[in-house]
Design a protein around this motif. Structure first.
Motif, mmCIF file in Angstrom:
data_model
loop_
_atom_site.group_PDB
_atom_site.id
_atom_site.type_symbol
_atom_site.label_atom_id
_atom_site.label_comp_id
_atom_site.label_asym_id
_atom_site.label_seq_id
_atom_site.Cartn_x
_atom_site.Cartn_y
_atom_site.Cartn_z
ATOM 1 N N UNK A 107 0.812 -1.218 0.000
ATOM 2 C CA UNK A 107 0.000 0.000 0.000
ATOM 3 C C UNK A 107 0.848 1.271 0.000
ATOM 4 N N UNK A 108 1.958 1.263 0.724
ATOM 5 C CA UNK A 108 2.803 2.460 0.787
ATOM 6 C C UNK A 108 3.383 2.800 -0.580
ATOM 7 N N UNK A 109 3.853 1.787 -1.311
ATOM 8 C CA UNK A 109 4.448 2.055 -2.612
ATOM 9 C C UNK A 109 3.381 2.414 -3.643
ATOM 10 N N UNK A 110 2.206 1.814 -3.544
ATOM 11 C CA UNK A 110 1.113 2.189 -4.432
ATOM 12 C C UNK A 110 0.728 3.651 -4.212
ATOM 13 N N UNK A 111 0.732 4.087 -2.954
ATOM 14 C CA UNK A 111 0.393 5.477 -2.649
ATOM 15 C C UNK A 111 1.448 6.424 -3.208
ATOM 16 N N UNK A 112 2.719 6.041 -3.152
ATOM 17 C CA UNK A 112 3.792 6.856 -3.728
ATOM 18 C C UNK A 112 3.558 7.034 -5.222
ATOM 19 N N UNK A 113 3.227 5.950 -5.929
ATOM 20 C CA UNK A 113 3.014 6.049 -7.374
ATOM 21 C C UNK A 113 1.784 6.889 -7.708
ATOM 22 N N UNK A 114 0.737 6.776 -6.889
ATOM 23 C CA UNK A 114 -0.468 7.599 -7.118
ATOM 24 C C UNK A 114 -0.139 9.080 -6.950
ATOM 25 N N UNK A 115 0.644 9.406 -5.916
ATOM 26 C CA UNK A 115 0.982 10.800 -5.669
ATOM 27 C C UNK A 115 1.899 11.331 -6.774
ATOM 28 N N UNK A 116 2.822 10.511 -7.245
ATOM 29 C CA UNK A 116 3.704 10.924 -8.341
ATOM 30 C C UNK A 116 2.885 11.236 -9.590
ATOM 31 N N UNK A 117 1.883 10.438 -9.859
ATOM 32 C CA UNK A 117 1.022 10.693 -11.020
ATOM 33 C C UNK A 117 0.337 12.049 -10.903
ATOM 34 N N UNK A 118 -0.123 12.390 -9.690
ATOM 35 C CA UNK A 118 -0.770 13.694 -9.488
ATOM 36 C C UNK A 118 0.243 14.836 -9.572
ATOM 37 N N UNK A 119 1.421 14.634 -9.006
ATOM 38 C CA UNK A 119 2.444 15.679 -9.017
ATOM 39 C C UNK A 119 2.928 15.968 -10.423
ATOM 40 N N UNK A 120 2.917 14.961 -11.282
ATOM 41 C CA UNK A 120 3.381 15.146 -12.658
ATOM 42 C C UNK A 120 2.484 16.111 -13.428
ATOM 43 N N UNK A 121 1.254 16.285 -12.978
ATOM 44 C CA UNK A 121 0.292 17.119 -13.699
ATOM 45 C C UNK A 121 0.298 18.569 -13.221
ATOM 46 N N UNK A 122 1.225 18.912 -12.348
ATOM 47 C CA UNK A 122 1.336 20.289 -11.879
ATOM 48 C C UNK A 122 2.773 20.754 -12.054
ATOM 49 N N UNK A 149 15.280 5.998 -2.976
ATOM 50 C CA UNK A 149 14.831 6.202 -4.348
ATOM 51 C C UNK A 149 14.302 7.593 -4.632
ATOM 52 N N UNK A 150 14.869 8.611 -3.983
ATOM 53 C CA UNK A 150 14.368 9.979 -4.163
ATOM 54 C C UNK A 150 14.606 10.484 -5.594
ATOM 55 N N UNK A 151 15.779 10.212 -6.135
ATOM 56 C CA UNK A 151 16.040 10.663 -7.510
ATOM 57 C C UNK A 151 15.177 9.897 -8.504
ATOM 58 N N UNK A 152 14.938 8.610 -8.256
ATOM 59 C CA UNK A 152 14.057 7.841 -9.135
ATOM 60 C C UNK A 152 12.660 8.444 -9.146
ATOM 61 N N UNK A 153 12.169 8.857 -7.971
ATOM 62 C CA UNK A 153 10.855 9.491 -7.895
ATOM 63 C C UNK A 153 10.847 10.803 -8.677
#
Length: 448
Positions: free
Chosen positions: A144-159, A172-176
């Protein structure tokens, strides 16, 4: 920009001259423009017809442009919105970005910056969640924690909001940061990573902003800095906490003005960069101690993304280990883990996180005899091994890493459910996980 029909932009401003200037500029870009002079008028227009972009002034007769941003978010409208703020009004810009604004412009509005912003905003349409790179490749894991990271990254990419990525070393900060860039409208433009802790203090200004020929001894040629190299793309400042205070002041000005001047003089240059930063330090604590400027902190920390440590992703360890072993094997035979080695990997706390896991397996694969990895080959630190608690069952002959972990996890969950008379909320508390996390595990393991 190629002229595109049926792209509609909402312009919200109570000054007729500003509305007309923005409208004419956008029409020349091939866009349809609808104008509004107040928050109420803007909300009515948004309810009547679809828009591809909204531009709103911050100060309006019946409220703030922030209300337009919030209305778009509350109504679930997929409309990028940018705000126009008064010169030097940093607090308003940060508040708008936190509320969900795509970007901001400062008055007097630069038409060149306006065109760049519009092109970036309209480039969002049609991008998939995977962007240029499948997110599961860089940040694998089904916890769940990693799924939440990917969901937030998807939202952040749109701003275009600045993002502060926080987490321990090796999470994995640079990967994010790369994934945020690759899933956003700037994917085709440069991604420039900078390790702030690796730059000598006397060279920082030159490295960030560039220099003219002859600006200092050894400056034989004119050179672009990080901001110019990242123009149109993303600038990632890793270990931003290591910036000295003098450089923090100059960085803040570059962010606010969106302009830089090369060392050695000459005119200022307009730059358009998306700013991402990361550190394993506690920036808020550094602000309190005076080691980091508060105004820069608020500019960088518009939205925060926290990367979870590996010890909180134990259910994903089999996947990580499997992928790393496949990569290490290349075209050869994949190393095999002994049951004791599996047990040791699952009980280890990984103070160095993913980077340490990678080093452990790479070293073990090199030391392994006949392709079999034993506990001694792992060379784990005793201080980082889990202590206390019941010993998990040892993997049986031929049992794979995933099967072994599933068996241990299923046994612990069933015992917790039995102890709580199958009250899932209480069982989650007993196991020390969230209810959502327990529900995910029940579904994955097929526990009814």
């Amino acid at each position: 920009m190629t002229k595109t029909l049926n792209r509609r932009v909402l312009v919200v401003d109570d000054e007729p001259d500003i509305r007309e200037l923005l409208e004419l500029t956008l029409i020349k870009m091939g866009l349809e423009v609808v104008t509004a002079a107040s928050v109420g008028d803007a909300c009515r227009q948004l309810s009547r017809q679809p828009f591809d972009l909204a531009l709103t002034d911050m100060r309006l007769p019946d409220g703030e442009g922030l209300a337009v941003v919030e209305h778009i978010g509350q109504a679930g409208l997929d409309v990028p919105v940018a705000v126009i703020t008064a010169y030097g009004s940093a607090d308003n810009a940060v508040a708008a970005m936190k509320a969900g604004a795509f970007d901001y412009l400062q008055k007097p509005v630069s038409l060149a910056q306006l065109r760049t912003l519009v092109q970036s905003a309209l480039a969002l349409e049609g991008r998939t969640a995977g962007g240029a790179v499948d997110g599961t490749v860089r940040l694998a894991g089904e916890s769940p924690a990693m799924q939440e990271v990917r969901r937030l990254i998807e939202r952040l990419a749109r701003t275009q909001a600045a993002v502060y990525i926080h987490g321990e070393s090796g999470t994995g900060k640079e990967q994010a940061a790369r994934l945020i860039h690759e899933q956003g409208p700037r994917a085709a433009r440069p991604f420039v990573p900078v390790n702030c802790g690796a730059i000598p203090e006397n060279l920082m200004e030159s490295e960030f902003f560039g220099h003219r020929k002859g600006a200092f001894t050894g400056a034989d040629n004119e050179r672009d800095g990080f901001f110019q190299q990242a123009n149109g793309g993303t600038l990632f400042l890793d270990e931003v906490a290591d910036l000295p205070l003098a450089m923090q002041v100059k960085l803040l000005r570059a962010i606010q003005e969106k302009r830089v001047r090369k060392l050695g003089g000459g005119p200022e240059e307009a730059v358009d960069v998306r700013l991402l930063c990361a550190t394993h330090h506690d920036l808020a604590a550094l602000v309190d101690s005076g080691a980091f400027r508060q105004d820069l902190y608020y500019r960088l920390n518009v939205i925060q993304l926290t990367m979870p440590p590996l010890r909180e992703l134990r259910e994903d360890i089999p996947l990580f280990v499997g992928r790393l072993l496949e990569r290490l094997a290349g075209d050869g035979a994949r190393p095999r883990l002994s049951p004791d080695a599996v047990k040791a990997l699952l009980g280890y706390n990984y103070p160095g996180n993913f980077r340490e896991l990678e080093n452990i397996l790479e070293r073990a694969a090199a030391l392994a005899s006949d392709g079999r990895v034993d506990v001694a080959d792992l060379q784990l630190s005793d201080a980082a091994c889990s202590e206390g608690g019941a010993e998990p069952p040892v993997a049986g002959g031929g049992e794979g890493l995933q099967e072994y972990l599933d068996r241990v996890e299923r046994d612990a969950i069933v015992k917790a459910l039995q102890a709580t008379r199958f009250n899932r909320t209480q069982a989650a508390k007993l196991l020390g996980v969230s209810f959502r996390s327990l529900r995910y595990r029940l579904e994955r393991l097929g526990i009814k």
